[in-house]
Scaffold this active site. Structure first.
Site, short mmCIF file in Angstrom:
data_model
loop_
_atom_site.label_atom_id
_atom_site.label_comp_id
_atom_site.label_asym_id
_atom_site.label_seq_id
_atom_site.Cartn_x
_atom_site.Cartn_y
_atom_site.Cartn_z
N LYS A 113 0.84 -1.21 0.00
CA LYS A 113 0.00 0.00 0.00
C LYS A 113 0.87 1.25 0.00
CE LYS A 113 -3.66 -2.63 2.22
NZ LYS A 113 -4.43 -2.98 3.43
N GLN A 163 -4.56 -1.91 9.78
CA GLN A 163 -4.37 -3.22 9.14
C GLN A 163 -4.90 -4.33 10.06
OE1 GLN A 163 -3.36 -3.59 5.98
NE2 GLN A 163 -3.54 -5.80 6.04
N ASP A 220 -11.04 2.10 4.01
CA ASP A 220 -11.24 0.65 3.94
C ASP A 220 -12.72 0.30 3.74
OD1 ASP A 220 -9.11 -1.12 3.98
OD2 ASP A 220 -8.80 -0.94 6.14
#
Ligand code: GUN
Length: 293
Positions: free
Chosen positions: A52, A96, A119
């Protein structure tokens, strides 16, 4: 049969994002800024977050990787989340997953401000998606939508059959494919582990989305001639002939299903390739305040 090429498509998306960033800079605006919180030292998570950060560099976004030790308490993590929520220099951020067991993931996901939740995991974003309101879509569903859109796959009036009802893929895909939009306007059937005579449903699918996480589960006899097949599976299967000792395998028996299908995603190089591109698109939308003006 035509491949739905995630590698080529993701590269095209990243090129478009690079152009958008250049334009923002030309207008005197700062580049979009994505932050990622990584708790602990999980190897796979490190790889994902690294990918990312690399994608941010490639398109010209700013990125911040915030690493916290495995022993971080829930309170400390929630306080970091609050800090990022309040930081105007950060447009979007992710925590994460998975988190260490002593931290309640739901609590953390729900602490992220919905307008920074690139997200698309916060219940407000999931709820807005279900109601057809502008929302951040999570990476995998958004990646699939992008593939269908960019390959101009007709979806209206089609029977879309989904295998799997997870919160991250099956459920959101069922909502997106039946919405009044393109891609969408499908008649959707969601099948799962308790479905009786699964093949009777899959054989009727014009569009088959497979997300159950069982390598090579879908065989040619389960697929209608000319179907569009989207394989979301990515399971590591031991393979001593490969340098890493494993290969990544999808949920579809590609070699026998591909000749019957009109379009099919390969694994690797299909849906998985699209997920980081989707996160980057969400970050651009967050910076432009397109979802929450
Ligand atoms: N872990 C595996 N996939 C994801 C993802 O898309 N987002 C976050 N935050 N964690 C993950």
């Amino acid at each position: 049969m035509e491949l739905l090429d995630g590698k080529v498509t993701a590269n095209a998306v990243l090129e478009e994002l690079t152009e958008a960033v250049n334009q923002m800079k030309a207008e005197g605006k700062r580049a979009p800024h994505l932050a990622a919180i990584l708790v602990g030292n999980d190897g796979a998570s490190l790889t994902y977050v690294g990918g990312k950060v690399k994608a941010c560099e490639r398109v010209g976004f700013e990125s911040s990787l915030i690493r916290m030790p495995e022993e971080t308490t829930e309170e400390e993590l929630l306080s970091k989340v609050a800090e990022l929520n309040a930081d105007d220099s950060i447009d979007g951020f992710i925590v994460q997953l998975p988190l260490p067991k002593h931290i309640n993931e739901d609590k953390v996901v729900q602490a992220v401000a919905p307008e920074k939740d690139v997200d698309g995991f916060h219940p407000v974003n999931v709820g807005r998606m279900a109601l057809g309101l502008p929302s951040f879509l999570s990476a995998t569903p958004y990646g699939i939508v992008q593939l269908l859109e960019r390959y101009k796959i007709p979806t209206e009036g089609k029977h879309c059959v989904i295998i799997g009802r997870s919160n991250i893929v099956g459920s959101p895909m069922s909502i997106l494919m039946r919405r009044n939009a393109h891609p969408g306007n499908c008649t959707v059937t969601v099948t799962h582990s308790r479905t009786k005579d699964l093949a009777a449903f899959t054989r009727d699918a014009d569009i088959l989305i497979v997300a159950l996480g069982r390598p090579e589960f879908v065989t040619a006899d389960m697929v209608k001639e000319g179907a569009v097949v989207i394989d979301v599976g990515i399971t590591r299967v031991e393979d001593t002939s490969r340098p890493k000792g494993y290969r990544v395998t999808g949920d579809v028996k590609f070699d026998e299903v591909a000749p019957k299908s009109s379009f099919i995603t390969p694994v690797p190089g299909g849906v998985g390739r699209m997920t980081i591109a989707s996160l980057m698109m969400n970050t651009l939308m967050a910076a432009r305040k397109e979802i929450y003006p």
